[in-house]
Write an enzyme that holds these catalytic residues in place. Structure first.
Site, PDB file in Angstrom:
ATOM      1  N   HIS A  75       0.810  -1.215   0.000  1.00 50.41           N
ATOM      2  CA  HIS A  75       0.000   0.000   0.000  1.00 50.41           C
ATOM      3  C   HIS A  75       0.846   1.269   0.000  1.00 50.41           C
ATOM      4  O   HIS A  75       2.050   1.241   0.264  1.00 50.41           O
ATOM      5  CB  HIS A  75      -0.976   0.005   1.188  1.00 50.41           C
ATOM      6  N   HIS A  81      -1.656  10.987   5.872  1.00 49.43           N
ATOM      7  CA  HIS A  81      -1.717   9.818   6.767  1.00 49.43           C
ATOM      8  C   HIS A  81      -1.149  10.150   8.148  1.00 49.43           C
ATOM      9  O   HIS A  81      -1.573   9.562   9.141  1.00 49.43           O
ATOM     10  CB  HIS A  81      -0.943   8.663   6.126  1.00 49.43           C
TER      11      HIS A  81
END
Length: 289
Positions: A75, A81
């Site tokens: 990923h 994030h």
């Protein structure tokens, strides 16, 4: 000019002068997901449910429903994030400039060090020694930390957890700052389940790869594989996450373009060169008949 470059690229791919290496783990329910302390929110594992398979639920088609975390399997981590990147512009997967999805790669072979010490930390000294051998790390490159961790096919060994937490290799804080500030890289990729070392919570700052990379608008790739098939320099990585609105990351297919002549054995290169001549001879013989 652009047309000729793209035409040559296609010709090189068709002639196998450039090979494509898949750096992606297969996404399945068996692949381990990130595990956080129980009091925190947890990443969903990959789940898949058959919708129909040429049967009464759909006589002419096969398809599935699936669910997972944005950060499951191989990923991509977007800057948003991490808290250090939360206020940056173009920081989510739907706003990242597409030009950032294709970039050169520098592969750092840390496999021997990681085999000797699961908690191995990549340092500035390691990076400078690598540059003495392979040249200066160019701006805008992916840094891929090869540890051969992806060869751990047992999920327990891959997670490598004990009572003190996870034990996986990663960079130390100074190395990350060096890559961000002095080499201005595009991002950092790892074969382990995170870009940071398993014990990076004890570093200052905690999880320095996430903190500095995302805080400077850079990206992360996790759970990569086949890094042992890439040269130290000369490959190009294609890594485009799903365009999720305000996405903090996503599973993705990571591919590398690698020039063939340097990697293919001479005997195979000879076969590739002589194959057209052999075909021409067979065609000429058929015409004579």
């Amino acid at each position: 000019m652009t047309d000729s470059v793209l035409t040559q690229l296609v010709a090189d791919l068709l002639a196998r002068r450039i090979r494509i290496v898949d750096l992606t783990q297969t996404l399945s329910p068996e692949f381990p997901q990130i595990v956080l302390p129980p009091e925190m929110g947890q990443a969903w594992p990959f789940r898949i449910e058959e919708t129909s398979r040429y049967d009464e639920r759909g006589p002419a088609w096969y398809w599935n429903n699936f669910s997972c975390s944005e950060h499951t399997g191989t990923h991509f981590d977007a800057p948003i994030h991490w808290i250090s990147g939360m206020h940056l512009p173009n920081a989510s997967t739907d706003t990242i400039p597409p030009a950032h999805f294709i970039a050169p790669a520098c592969v750092l072979d840390c496999s021997r060090e990681a085999a000797a010490d699961a908690d191995f930390l990549l340092t500035i000294d390691f990076l400078r020694n690598w540059e003495k051998q392979h040249g200066r790390i160019p701006p805008g490159a992916w840094i891929l930390m090869r540890t051969d961790w992806s060869k751990r096919t047992d999920p327990v060994a891959y997670q490598n957890l004990d009572e003190t937490g996870q034990h996986t290799p990663g960079p130390d804080p100074a190395a990350v700052r060096f890559l961000v500030d002095e080499r201005r890289v595009l991002g950092f990729g790892s074969e382990a389940i995170g870009t940071d070392a398993g014990q990076a919570i004890h570093l200052k700052p905690p999880y320095p790869c996430h903190y500095y990379m995302h805080g400077s608008g850079r990206y992360g790739l996790q759970c990569l594989t086949n890094l042992d098939l890439l040269p130290a320099t000369g490959s190009v990585v294609i890594a485009a996450p799903l365009k999720i609105k305000q996405g903090s990351g996503s599973p993705l297919r990571v591919l590398a373009l690698v020039p063939t002549p340097a990697d293919v054995p001479a005997q195979r290169r000879k076969r590739l060169r002589t194959r057209p001549a052999k075909v021409a001879k067979r065609r000429a013989a058929k015409k004579r008949l």
